[in-house]
Design a protein around this motif. Sequence first.
Motif, PDB file in Angstrom:
ATOM      1  N   VAL A   1    -106.382-129.916  49.119  1.00  0.00           N
ATOM      2  CA  VAL A   1    -107.889-130.570  49.078  1.00  0.00           C
ATOM      3  C   VAL A   1    -107.597-132.211  49.241  1.00  0.00           C
ATOM      4  N   HIS A   2    -108.272-132.659  50.114  1.00  0.00           N
ATOM      5  CA  HIS A   2    -108.486-134.241  50.393  1.00  0.00           C
ATOM      6  C   HIS A   2    -110.004-134.328  49.844  1.00  0.00           C
ATOM      7  N   THR A   3    -110.083-135.292  48.945  1.00  0.00           N
ATOM      8  CA  THR A   3    -111.515-135.625  48.616  1.00  0.00           C
ATOM      9  C   THR A   3    -111.772-136.966  47.996  1.00  0.00           C
ATOM     10  N   GLY A   4    -112.668-137.651  48.182  1.00  0.00           N
ATOM     11  CA  GLY A   4    -113.257-139.087  47.542  1.00  0.00           C
ATOM     12  C   GLY A   4    -113.377-138.750  46.078  1.00  0.00           C
ATOM     13  N   VAL A   5    -113.120-139.692  45.445  1.00  0.00           N
ATOM     14  CA  VAL A   5    -113.393-139.414  43.792  1.00  0.00           C
ATOM     15  C   VAL A   5    -113.938-140.812  43.234  1.00  0.00           C
ATOM     16  N   ALA A   6    -113.917-141.994  43.829  1.00  0.00           N
ATOM     17  CA  ALA A   6    -114.386-142.998  43.133  1.00  0.00           C
ATOM     18  C   ALA A   6    -114.344-144.308  44.074  1.00  0.00           C
ATOM     19  N   LYS A   7    -114.763-145.477  43.566  1.00  0.00           N
ATOM     20  CA  LYS A   7    -114.560-146.595  44.386  1.00  0.00           C
ATOM     21  C   LYS A   7    -113.464-147.470  43.573  1.00  0.00           C
ATOM     22  N   VAL A   8    -112.602-148.273  44.562  1.00  0.00           N
ATOM     23  CA  VAL A   8    -111.768-149.146  43.804  1.00  0.00           C
ATOM     24  C   VAL A   8    -112.330-150.133  42.694  1.00  0.00           C
ATOM     25  N   GLY A   9    -113.440-150.500  42.796  1.00  0.00           N
ATOM     26  CA  GLY A   9    -114.273-151.358  41.823  1.00  0.00           C
ATOM     27  C   GLY A   9    -114.569-150.696  40.694  1.00  0.00           C
ATOM     28  N   PHE A  10    -114.482-149.420  40.547  1.00  0.00           N
ATOM     29  CA  PHE A  10    -114.836-148.672  39.245  1.00  0.00           C
ATOM     30  C   PHE A  10    -113.593-149.031  38.354  1.00  0.00           C
ATOM     31  N   THR A  11    -114.137-149.053  36.725  1.00  0.00           N
ATOM     32  CA  THR A  11    -113.012-149.233  35.832  1.00  0.00           C
ATOM     33  C   THR A  11    -111.936-148.318  36.039  1.00  0.00           C
ATOM     34  N   VAL A  12    -110.706-148.581  35.068  1.00  0.00           N
ATOM     35  CA  VAL A  12    -109.698-147.406  35.411  1.00  0.00           C
ATOM     36  C   VAL A  12    -110.181-146.025  34.554  1.00  0.00           C
ATOM     37  N   ASP A  13    -111.088-146.046  33.747  1.00  0.00           N
ATOM     38  CA  ASP A  13    -111.414-144.843  32.806  1.00  0.00           C
ATOM     39  C   ASP A  13    -112.413-144.483  33.615  1.00  0.00           C
ATOM     40  N   GLU A  14    -113.213-144.987  34.318  1.00  0.00           N
ATOM     41  CA  GLU A  14    -114.288-144.418  35.245  1.00  0.00           C
ATOM     42  C   GLU A  14    -113.572-143.425  36.395  1.00  0.00           C
ATOM     43  N   ILE A  15    -112.388-144.119  36.876  1.00  0.00           N
ATOM     44  CA  ILE A  15    -111.641-143.460  38.094  1.00  0.00           C
ATOM     45  C   ILE A  15    -110.985-142.043  37.059  1.00  0.00           C
ATOM     46  N   LYS A  16    -110.256-142.405  36.188  1.00  0.00           N
ATOM     47  CA  LYS A  16    -109.669-141.277  35.641  1.00  0.00           C
ATOM     48  C   LYS A  16    -110.571-140.137  35.423  1.00  0.00           C
ATOM     49  N   ASN A  17    -111.682-140.503  34.640  1.00  0.00           N
ATOM     50  CA  ASN A  17    -112.872-139.389  34.433  1.00  0.00           C
ATOM     51  C   ASN A  17    -113.182-138.662  35.663  1.00  0.00           C
ATOM     52  N   ASN A  18    -113.354-139.328  36.955  1.00  0.00           N
ATOM     53  CA  ASN A  18    -113.684-138.538  37.968  1.00  0.00           C
ATOM     54  C   ASN A  18    -112.653-137.726  38.399  1.00  0.00           C
ATOM     55  N   VAL A  19    -111.467-138.219  38.471  1.00  0.00           N
ATOM     56  CA  VAL A  19    -110.491-137.350  38.943  1.00  0.00           C
ATOM     57  C   VAL A  19    -110.193-136.083  38.016  1.00  0.00           C
ATOM     58  N   GLY A  20    -110.246-136.397  36.830  1.00  0.00           N
ATOM     59  CA  GLY A  20    -110.063-135.365  35.599  1.00  0.00           C
ATOM     60  C   GLY A  20    -111.130-134.017  36.065  1.00  0.00           C
ATOM     61  N   THR A  21    -112.479-134.611  36.345  1.00  0.00           N
ATOM     62  CA  THR A  21    -113.477-133.573  36.533  1.00  0.00           C
ATOM     63  C   THR A  21    -113.000-132.827  37.952  1.00  0.00           C
ATOM     64  N   VAL A  22    -112.690-133.555  38.817  1.00  0.00           N
ATOM     65  CA  VAL A  22    -112.397-133.082  40.267  1.00  0.00           C
ATOM     66  C   VAL A  22    -111.169-131.765  39.806  1.00  0.00           C
ATOM     67  N   MET A  23    -110.357-132.474  39.120  1.00  0.00           N
ATOM     68  CA  MET A  23    -108.927-131.439  39.096  1.00  0.00           C
ATOM     69  C   MET A  23    -109.453-130.390  38.353  1.00  0.00           C
ATOM     70  N   GLU A  24    -110.066-130.461  37.229  1.00  0.00           N
ATOM     71  CA  GLU A  24    -110.535-129.172  36.534  1.00  0.00           C
ATOM     72  C   GLU A  24    -111.364-128.293  37.269  1.00  0.00           C
ATOM     73  N   SER A  25    -112.194-128.830  38.264  1.00  0.00           N
ATOM     74  CA  SER A  25    -112.936-127.901  39.158  1.00  0.00           C
ATOM     75  C   SER A  25    -112.149-127.237  40.316  1.00  0.00           C
ATOM     76  N   ILE A  26    -110.996-127.908  40.720  1.00  0.00           N
ATOM     77  CA  ILE A  26    -110.015-127.320  41.474  1.00  0.00           C
ATOM     78  C   ILE A  26    -109.035-126.269  40.797  1.00  0.00           C
ATOM     79  N   ARG A  27    -108.747-126.498  39.692  1.00  0.00           N
ATOM     80  CA  ARG A  27    -108.266-125.541  38.926  1.00  0.00           C
ATOM     81  C   ARG A  27    -108.747-124.207  38.599  1.00  0.00           C
ATOM     82  N   ALA A  28    -109.955-124.463  38.653  1.00  0.00           N
ATOM     83  CA  ALA A  28    -110.839-123.081  38.401  1.00  0.00           C
ATOM     84  C   ALA A  28    -110.824-122.115  39.551  1.00  0.00           C
TER      85      ALA A  28
END
Length: 238
Positions: A183-210
């Motif tokens: 799976v190749h997908t964008g998840v955030a912008k570099v300018g987002f905070t670390v927590d914002e990027i982590k939250n987006n990554v976690g949401t996408v990973m959860e959907s992929i694992r589903a």
Amino acid sequence: MSAVLRITRPFSRSLVSATTRGYASKRKAQPDPNAVPLDQAISILKAYEVGQPRQTVELHVHCTPEKGQPPIRGSCILPRAYRSDVTVVVFAEGEKAKEAQAAGADFVGGEELVNKVRDGEIKFDKCLSTPEMLPKVAKIARMLGPKGLMPTVNKGTVTSDILDAVRYSKNSQDFRADKAYIVHTGVAKVGFTVDEIKNNVGTVMESIRANAKGSKTKFISRVFLSSTRAPGILVADA
């Protein structure tokens, strides 16, 4: 006293190989020494992209599906959306067309819109249809299908609830695996905070694992994070 001759039968290859496989299956996979925690991977990307806050952070997820695994794809609402340029096409007529326009759809229409899409006059990212329009949209299924744009009931893109469907499409993140189950997908912008990027990554990973048919823990083998100028970084804890 006569000597007793003891004849020992050698182990069969099948027994040895079966025993070896048994030990191998019980042996835990060792963590990759090159993998880094997600926080550190994000920091590395930010270091490569100094002064480029609009660059996209990309996620590359290697899946190891079991036999009979359905196609790996889906969509989710990111905690913080990173795209504002999503173009949505809606095949609808009458009141449903008005609802689509009110919800912010970029292109709305009936058969004339089908013809424009067929002729390549319109470029778009997502596609919705009312049930009534689906037979007409089916005429361009061979064009939309390979791009993952053909509306279907299973994906929720064929619906009478056009208002909510358009709003969801404008804010959701779609993904699908390629033929190598990556799976190749964008998840955030570099300018987002670390927590914002982590939250987006976690949401996408959860959907992929589903999507996993069997064990969710074994479904994903490797995860990489990258950006425009940064290399792919192997993540240990995504």
